[in-house]
Design an enzyme around this catalytic site. Structure first.
Site, mmCIF file in Angstrom:
data_model
loop_
_atom_site.group_PDB
_atom_site.id
_atom_site.type_symbol
_atom_site.label_atom_id
_atom_site.label_comp_id
_atom_site.label_asym_id
_atom_site.label_seq_id
_atom_site.Cartn_x
_atom_site.Cartn_y
_atom_site.Cartn_z
ATOM 1 N N TYR A 55 14.574 9.835 32.087
ATOM 2 C CA TYR A 55 13.303 9.958 31.376
ATOM 3 C C TYR A 55 13.260 11.087 30.334
ATOM 4 C CZ TYR A 55 8.618 11.420 30.470
ATOM 5 O OH TYR A 55 7.498 11.832 29.825
ATOM 6 N N ASP B 107 9.217 16.618 35.503
ATOM 7 C CA ASP B 107 8.493 15.335 35.582
ATOM 8 C C ASP B 107 9.435 14.262 36.130
ATOM 9 O OD1 ASP B 107 6.839 13.177 35.198
ATOM 10 O OD2 ASP B 107 6.418 13.580 33.082
ATOM 11 N N HIS C 44 8.383 11.223 36.681
ATOM 12 C CA HIS C 44 7.918 10.010 36.006
ATOM 13 C C HIS C 44 7.909 8.788 36.909
ATOM 14 C CE1 HIS C 44 6.881 8.227 32.014
ATOM 15 N NE2 HIS C 44 6.412 9.455 31.907
ATOM 16 N N ARG D 23 -3.797 15.749 36.303
ATOM 17 C CA ARG D 23 -3.189 15.547 34.979
ATOM 18 C C ARG D 23 -3.983 14.601 34.083
ATOM 19 N NH1 ARG D 23 0.095 17.076 32.020
ATOM 20 N NH2 ARG D 23 1.681 15.448 31.889
HETATM 21 O O1 KDG Z 1 2.947 7.115 26.876
HETATM 22 C C1 KDG Z 1 3.577 7.716 27.962
HETATM 23 C C2 KDG Z 1 3.748 9.189 27.768
HETATM 24 O O2 KDG Z 1 2.506 9.762 27.474
HETATM 25 C C3 KDG Z 1 4.329 9.839 28.986
HETATM 26 O O3 KDG Z 1 5.579 9.299 29.227
HETATM 27 C C4 KDG Z 1 4.410 11.321 28.810
HETATM 28 O O4 KDG Z 1 4.987 11.678 31.123
HETATM 29 C C5 KDG Z 1 4.584 12.100 30.066
HETATM 30 C C6 KDG Z 1 4.216 13.510 30.002
HETATM 31 O O5 KDG Z 1 4.213 14.139 31.045
HETATM 32 O O6 KDG Z 1 3.899 13.980 28.916
HETATM 33 MG MG MG Z 2 4.335 12.965 32.736
#
Ligand code: KDG
Ligand code: MG
Length: 408
Positions: free
Chosen positions: A160, A215, A217, A288
């Site tokens: 990611y 992150d 994700h 968040r």
């Molecule tokens: O559109 C998806 C993004 O905003 C995201 O992948 C960003 O995970 C993200 C972050 O923590 O900024």
């Molecule tokens: Mg994120």
């Protein structure tokens, strides 16, 4: 006082910002951001076809009633497209209210709790040495907090938000090559073996004071997320973000049972109903949510107050997809919120972006200082906006090695 008209613009320098401008019979206008990454035309269409025709003639000062009118009036609740559209209207109405009062928005919320709000940047690397360079770059600019993501040896495509090959830096999330997504391959075992040690090396290299965020994700299952959160405890992360999807809010208990690593969740949430159990059961440490996808300042302020009752701090989403308008709305909340934690801040900040959204807000030494201009404190140059058009883009999708579709 009456709303006399509203316009929606889609486009921007390097991003498809969805900008709403609401006009009134007193010459005051308000601005809102309805940008929904890679689905930008949809909140714009909802605004044009249904919401703006209903807005005309309403009193812009009745922002609570207008929010309820659209939310309850749609019958079908929530969803990111609708909430982004309601969010833009709500921001614009608060902007008008602040301009009428002659006050910056944070004064209407309860005044300043702090001068500057700490922000974090994204450090990324194709490999660990590349990541260290990226972290150094942000520390040199005065950042106290960085989110760190790096490539994993043996993963055929980058994990990611990581550049696929050495050399590039930044966020490689949206591919503006069209709406058909590219595919990345995810391997949980490799990630679980590699990333805790990589995070430990970042800590070792930069010492105890740096606030390190990471992150995941949504890529892990709840049990794996618990194992990961436990493994990274010695690193002392500021937060571990989205370790597992939070659709099943009860599943987060497993992480809490096994680890004290702070957990941050909520960037994909659209309402208080997506996070009330997580907050009330104190299963997260940072919320968040974003003022765009969660329907604007009105509902987000309620979430912030609920979070404050349960020792949950704010850590609003601030990916580069957000325009300076919603980032300003969040900055005013950050200036007021007694339970402020940190703000993700990735607005492009290019001369073109500043020309389209002029403001006196400033970032210095990893802190956001809000201006004292009335309302949101951001303007919108319609002439600049005409230079840009909508460019179709997509996020990658993620599959496991055997082809199973996984969480992006
Ligand atoms: O559109 C998806 C993004 O905003 C995201 O992948 C960003 O995970 C993200 C972050 O923590 O900024
Ligand atoms: Mg994120």
């Amino acid at each position: 006082m009456k709303i006399t008209g509203a316009k929606v613009y889609v486009g921007g320098p390097g991003k498809n910002y969805v900008t709403l401008k609401i006009m009134t019979d007193q010459g005051i206008y308000g601005l809102g951001d309805a940008t929904l990454n890679n689905r930008e035309t949809l909140p714009a269409a909802y605004l044009q076809d249904y919401l703006i025709p209903n807005l005309i003639g309403m009193d812009p000062r009745t922002s609570e009633d207008i929010w309820q009118f659209f939310y309850r009036g749609a019958y079908f609740r929530g969803g990111p497209i609708a909430m982004a559209a309601f969010g833009a209207i709500d921001m614009a109405l608060w902007d008008i209210k602040g301009k009428l009062a002659g006050m910056p928005l944070y004064q209407l919320f309860g005044g300043k709790s702090r001068d500057g709000a700490m922000v974090y940047a994204h450090a990324t690397g194709a490999d660990l040495p590349d990541l260290m360079e990226s972290v150094t770059h942000y520390i040199e600019q005065g950042y106290q907090a960085v989110r760190v993501q790096c490539g994993i040896p043996g993963m055929p495509t980058a994990s990611y938000a990581v550049p696929a090959a050495k050399g590039g830096k930044g966020d490689f999330i949206t591919d503006f090559g069209g709406i058909r997504p590219k595919t990345e391959i995810w391997d949980t075992d490799k990630y679980m073996r590699y990333m805790p040690n990589a995070l430990a090396e970042v800590r070792q290299c930069f010492g105890p004071d740096l606030k390190i965020l990471h992150d995941v994700h949504h890529r892990l299952l709840p049990r794996e997320a618990a194992e990961f959160a436990k493994a990274v405890e010695p690193v002392g992360l500021y937060w571990l973000e989205d370790p597992t999807p939070a659709e099943n809010q009860d599943a987060l208990r497993l992480i809490r049972h096994h680890s004290t690593t702070p957990i941050a969740i909520g960037e994909v949430f659209n309402s208080i109903w997506d996070c009330n159990k997580l907050i009330e059961n104190e299963l997260i440490d940072f919320i968040r949510i974003a003022v765009t996808y969660a329907g604007g300042i009105t509902p987000v302020k309620r979430i912030v107050d609920l979070a404050g009752m349960h020792h949950v701090k704010t850590g609003f989403h601030g990916a580069p997809s957000h325009s300076p308008i919603s980032m300003a709305a969040q900055a005013h909340l950050n200036t007021w919120a007694p339970n402020f934690g940190i703000q993700e801040y990735l607005v492009l900040g290019t001369p073109e972006c500043d020309a389209m959204f002029p403001s006196e807000h400033r970032i210095q030494g990893g802190m956001f200082f809000v201006s004292d201009a009335p309302g949101l404190g951001v303007d919108f140059d319609e002439h600049e906006a005409t230079k840009y058009e909508y460019v179709p883009g997509s996020h990658p999708i993620v599959r496991l090695k055997d082809g199973t579709l996984w969480n992006y």
